[in-house]
Design a protein around this motif. Structure first.
Motif, short mmCIF file in Angstrom:
data_model
loop_
_atom_site.label_atom_id
_atom_site.label_comp_id
_atom_site.label_asym_id
_atom_site.label_seq_id
_atom_site.Cartn_x
_atom_site.Cartn_y
_atom_site.Cartn_z
N MET A 59 41.21 60.28 42.87
CA MET A 59 40.74 60.83 41.60
C MET A 59 41.84 61.57 40.85
O MET A 59 41.61 62.09 39.77
N LEU A 60 43.04 61.58 41.41
CA LEU A 60 44.20 62.18 40.75
C LEU A 60 43.98 63.65 40.39
O LEU A 60 44.45 64.13 39.36
N SER A 61 43.23 64.36 41.20
CA SER A 61 43.07 65.79 41.01
C SER A 61 44.36 66.48 41.41
O SER A 61 44.98 66.13 42.41
N THR A 62 44.76 67.50 40.64
CA THR A 62 46.05 68.14 40.88
C THR A 62 45.92 69.66 40.91
O THR A 62 45.02 70.24 40.30
N LEU A 63 46.85 70.28 41.59
CA LEU A 63 47.03 71.72 41.60
C LEU A 63 48.47 72.01 41.24
O LEU A 63 49.39 71.51 41.88
N ARG A 64 48.67 72.84 40.21
CA ARG A 64 50.00 73.23 39.79
C ARG A 64 50.19 74.72 40.10
O ARG A 64 49.32 75.53 39.78
N ILE A 65 51.31 75.05 40.71
CA ILE A 65 51.65 76.44 41.03
C ILE A 65 52.88 76.81 40.22
O ILE A 65 53.95 76.21 40.40
N ASN A 66 52.74 77.77 39.32
CA ASN A 66 53.82 78.17 38.44
C ASN A 66 54.27 79.59 38.72
O ASN A 66 53.46 80.46 39.09
N TYR A 67 55.56 79.82 38.52
CA TYR A 67 56.12 81.18 38.59
C TYR A 67 57.07 81.36 37.41
O TYR A 67 57.86 80.47 37.08
N ILE B 175 46.92 76.34 38.50
CA ILE B 175 46.20 75.53 37.52
C ILE B 175 45.59 74.33 38.22
O ILE B 175 46.32 73.47 38.77
N PHE B 176 44.26 74.28 38.24
CA PHE B 176 43.54 73.17 38.84
C PHE B 176 43.10 72.21 37.73
O PHE B 176 42.47 72.64 36.76
N HIS B 177 43.42 70.92 37.89
CA HIS B 177 42.95 69.91 36.94
C HIS B 177 42.13 68.91 37.72
O HIS B 177 42.66 68.19 38.58
N LEU B 178 40.82 68.88 37.44
CA LEU B 178 39.88 68.10 38.22
C LEU B 178 39.14 67.12 37.31
O LEU B 178 39.10 67.30 36.09
N PRO B 179 38.54 66.07 37.89
CA PRO B 179 37.79 65.12 37.07
C PRO B 179 36.60 65.80 36.38
O PRO B 179 36.08 66.80 36.84
N SER B 180 36.18 65.18 35.30
CA SER B 180 35.04 65.71 34.56
C SER B 180 33.76 65.61 35.38
O SER B 180 33.59 64.72 36.21
N PHE B 181 32.84 66.54 35.15
CA PHE B 181 31.53 66.47 35.77
C PHE B 181 30.75 65.23 35.32
O PHE B 181 29.87 64.75 36.01
N PHE B 182 31.10 64.69 34.15
CA PHE B 182 30.28 63.67 33.51
C PHE B 182 30.81 62.26 33.68
O PHE B 182 30.15 61.31 33.33
N ARG B 183 32.02 62.13 34.20
CA ARG B 183 32.61 60.80 34.38
C ARG B 183 33.20 60.71 35.79
O ARG B 183 33.79 61.65 36.28
N THR B 184 33.05 59.53 36.39
CA THR B 184 33.64 59.32 37.71
C THR B 184 35.09 58.88 37.62
O THR B 184 35.81 58.94 38.60
N GLN B 185 35.53 58.43 36.42
CA GLN B 185 36.90 57.99 36.30
C GLN B 185 37.86 59.17 36.32
O GLN B 185 37.48 60.31 36.09
N SER B 186 39.12 58.89 36.58
CA SER B 186 40.12 59.94 36.66
C SER B 186 40.38 60.51 35.27
O SER B 186 40.34 59.79 34.27
N PRO B 187 40.63 61.82 35.18
CA PRO B 187 40.95 62.40 33.88
C PRO B 187 42.33 62.00 33.43
O PRO B 187 43.18 61.64 34.23
N CYS B 188 42.56 62.08 32.12
CA CYS B 188 43.90 61.81 31.61
C CYS B 188 44.83 62.95 31.98
O CYS B 188 44.37 64.03 32.37
N LYS B 189 46.09 62.74 31.84
CA LYS B 189 47.05 63.77 32.18
C LYS B 189 46.90 64.97 31.26
O LYS B 189 46.61 64.83 30.08
#
Length: 351
Positions: A304-312, A334-348
């Motif tokens: 699902m291409l879910s990502t976690l970004r850690i920034n400093y 920063i967590f970027h997760l798929p939408s609750f309403f779509r099963t497809q992967s979110p855009c970047k």
């Protein structure tokens, strides 16, 4: 004597923030790129999917008092539902502590945006955010003039002055409005197509200018005007696939205070780095800062291409004849997760 001088500095800062003539500015974050809905409610849901952010900021490390800020937010896109005209909805919580916790400010906002597709490439979102504020102050931690002696320092454990009209806590409601426009060279969402993106947003915070005084006299919270812009250019070199160069600009004005940030961010899958210059001024001081940002990105779910970004990031305040240099540290998740309403992967994520 050194400790006494430190206490005097703390008192002065607290009075600047909590006195009857408030000249304090809202807390600002160096990593504004990754939490735009705090600055503009119209940015809520601008990207497809669920965006979650956690921020911690420790400002002015060399000051005798602590200046710490915590922030958390969630944005959910709604334009990927069957209901047309919706942009996104979210919530943010900000807690700001000053002077060893003597002054504390908490804000809870609910940004909500609507969305209009102007053309195939232009999208416009309008947003509003009702915000609830609570400010608390510990009066016993402050030192007043009748406790001081010019030779011996603090001579009385408690002020003899009667502050019967001073409140330990105040609550008030506020709201912000904003507009956000986005242009995309290819908004088809195809993963193998290069897409340049230009974002620009303007917002007004504290529109009603609510009373934030701890005393009977009124002290309005000045309206704040924010302009944010960013251009994300995809690098065409096949060796740097999915890499982006992002020139950014932020301008804020609140009462007599104003500041701007300009810089460049470079991002690619798994890594980002940026450098920025901030110029801030008020009725008392002018100072400049150099900001350096770096971060890593990890996949949480390969399907699902879910990502976690850690920034400093670290801010270097440049020294002048009126002030010493200083450091400010900031960390964000920063967590970027798929939408609750779509099963497809979110855009970047662009911001």
């Amino acid at each position: 004597m050194k400790q006494f001088k430190s206490k005097k500095i703390i008192i002065l800062l607290l009075l600047l923030f909590s006195g009857q003539l408030i000249i304090a500015q809202d807390v600002t974050f160096s990593q504004f790129l990754y939490s735009p809905s705090y600055y503009n409610p119209a940015a809520a849901g601008i990207d497809r999917g669920l965006l979650g952010t956690l921020n911690f900021r420790r400002a002015m490390m060399y000051m005798p008092a602590k200046f710490e800020s915590y922030a958390a937010g969630i944005d959910q896109s709604l334009h990927d539902t069957e209901l047309k005209g919706l942009g996104g909805a979210g919530i943010f919580i900000i807690n700001n502590k000053e002077g060893e916790g003597s002054l504390n400010t908490m804000a809870v906002g609910l940004p909500l945006s609507g969305r209009v597709e102007l053309t195939d490439k232009w999208t416009l979102q309008a947003g509003v955010a009702p915000v609830f504020y609570q400010k608390t102050i510990i009066w016993d931690n402050l030192i007043f003039g009748d406790q001081l002696n010019p030779y011996y320092g603090v001579v009385l454990p408690k002020s003899e002055a009667a502050y019967l009209d001073a409140a330990p806590r105040i609550n008030f409601f506020d709201f912000d409005v904003g507009l956000w426009a986005r242009w995309e060279s290819d908004p088809s969402l195809q993963s193998n197509v290069m897409n340049d993106v230009f974002d620009i947003g303007i917002s007004i915070q504290h529109i009603p200018e609510p009373n934030q005084s701890f005393f009977m006299e009124k002290s309005k919270l000045p309206s704040k005007y924010v302009l944010m812009a960013r251009y994300s250019h995809t690098i065409s070199d096949y060796r740097l696939m999915d890499s982006k160069i992002q020139p950014v600009f932020l301008y804020e004005k609140q009462g007599s205070m104003q500041d701007f940030v300009v810089g460049v961010n470079y991002t690619r899958p798994g890594f980002n780095v940026g450098g920025f210059f901030r110029r801030e001024q008020n009725s008392i001081l002018k100072f400049a800062q150099l900001i350096f940002l770096t971060g890593v990105e990890v996949n949480l779910n390969n399907d699902m291409l879910s990502t976690l970004r850690i920034n400093y990031s670290v801010d270097f305040t440049m020294a002048s004849n009126k002030k010493k240099g200083n450091l400010t540290h900031e960390v964000s998740l920063i967590f970027h997760l798929p939408s609750f309403f779509r099963t497809q992967s979110p855009c970047k994520m662009y911001f």
